[in-house]
Design an enzyme around this catalytic site. Structure first.
Site, PDB file in Angstrom:
ATOM      1  N   SER A   1       0.880  -1.228   0.068  1.00  0.00           N
ATOM      2  CA  SER A   1       0.145  -0.200  -0.131  1.00  0.00           C
ATOM      3  C   SER A   1       0.854   1.196   0.016  1.00  0.00           C
ATOM      4  O   SER A   1       1.928   1.118   0.600  1.00  0.00           O
ATOM      5  CB  SER A   1      -0.899   0.137   1.204  1.00  0.00           C
TER       6      SER A   1
ATOM      7  N   ASP B   1      -0.630   8.361 -26.259  1.00  0.00           N
ATOM      8  CA  ASP B   1      -2.045   8.707 -26.989  1.00  0.00           C
ATOM      9  C   ASP B   1      -1.540  10.029 -28.016  1.00  0.00           C
ATOM     10  O   ASP B   1      -1.935  10.247 -28.832  1.00  0.00           O
ATOM     11  CB  ASP B   1      -2.902   8.796 -26.141  1.00  0.00           C
TER      12      ASP B   1
END
Length: 320
Positions: free
Chosen positions: A36, A253
């Protein structure tokens, strides 16, 4: 040139971890990882690969047709895209699922760990391209896998040129699916890692893939891009200098948007790669895949500085 961009439309949840992932990974414990990370920042951005590519194309003055599936929570996002030149008439609205979510954490070395919730994207497999009218090029970017296969097969059947951009979905596809996505593509986009994965999954060698596609475009990060064609020497185009590195999400992209815009304008492959690199640098300098701005004079100045006056002049003829 009417370009349809198929693929994911999503909301990006972008987090920053000030340490290094590698420092937290114990070699003798990799079989049972439980980690975490306490992150410093959270930014919620508009994203999705098809939407990011379409945004970049719109910023360069084109009117790309976005094709994908979203939830009823898409209204504000639609308005944003349409203000930036994107035709959203090909977007399917799901009555059952939310728009997809991309959750990504970036560390101090710009490494990333990410998860993707498909949501409404799973309904993209129901979208048919034929009712969308005449198309000059269809980009098949990461999407619901069945949708990617369907759109690719429809392009082959109708004789519509397509650009294969399987990227993130390569990991979950088998060899037959990978071969079905890239065979006959006018353009194949991957990064270096995806290039190797594409060869491994398909069972085709580099030369055999070049037998299957028109142009193979491999992005190399800070080393630029390599363009390969069967029977032609490889073309390496160096990266455009960036002002600063902020966040890498959407950089690939943005490259595709610049590259495809130049293709639509009828420019050569070297110019296409140069413009792709420059738009990618703009994306790298902002957080999120649709937060950069392409100002004409700034773009041309940087084009000239990176690739010379002739390159800037050729691009200038097509920018408003």
């Amino acid at each position: 040139m009417r370009i349809a961009v198929t693929g994911s439309i999503a909301t990006d949840h972008l987090m920053t971890f000030p340490g290094r992932f590698s420092d937290q990974l114990l070699p003798d414990q990799l079989q049972q990882v439980s980690l975490s990370f306490l992150v410093d920042e959270l930014e919620i951005r508009r994203g999705g690969i098809a939407a990011n590519i379409s945004f970049g194309l719109g910023g360069l003055g084109l009117s790309p047709l976005l094709v994908g599936a979203v939830g009823t929570d898409f209204a504000d996002y639609r308005a944003w895209l349409e203000r930036h030149g994107v035709d959203c008439s090909g977007v399917h609205i799901s009555e059952l699922r939310h728009t997809a979510r991309f959750m990504c954490t970036t560390d101090a070395d710009h490494n990333q760990m990410a998860s993707f919730y498909a949501g409404a994207m799973s309904e993209a497999r129901n979208i048919e391209l034929a009712p969308l009218g005449e198309l000059d090029l269809v980009v098949i970017s990461p999407n619901d896998p069945e949708a990617m296969v369907r759109h690719t097969e429809e392009c082959r059947t109708r004789g519509v040129p397509f650009a294969a951009d399987p990227s993130q979905q390569l990991a979950r596809m088998d060899g037959a699916e990978v071969r079905s996505l890239i065979g006959g593509a006018a353009y194949l986009f991957t990064n270096e890692y995806e290039k190797a994965l594409c060869e491994q999954k398909s069972g085709w060698s580099d030369a055999e893939i070049l037998d299957q596609v028109g142009v193979r475009v491999t992005t190399l990060g800070p080393k630029g891009v390599m363009i390969d064609r069967k029977g032609e020497p490889g073309l390496h185009v160096p990266a455009a200098p960036e002002v600063r590195k902020v966040e890498p999400t959407g950089v690939g992209d943005a490259f595709r948007a610049g590259f495809l815009a130049a293709v639509a304008w009828g420019l050569g492959l070297e110019r296409a790669a140069q413009l792709g690199n420059l738009v990618a640098a703009h994306a790298l300098e902002t957080a999120g895949g649709q937060e950069y701005r392409l100002e004409r004079e700034d773009l041309l100045t940087r084009m000239g500085q990176a690739y010379g006056a002739a390159a800037a002049d050729e691009v200038a003829a097509h920018l408003k």
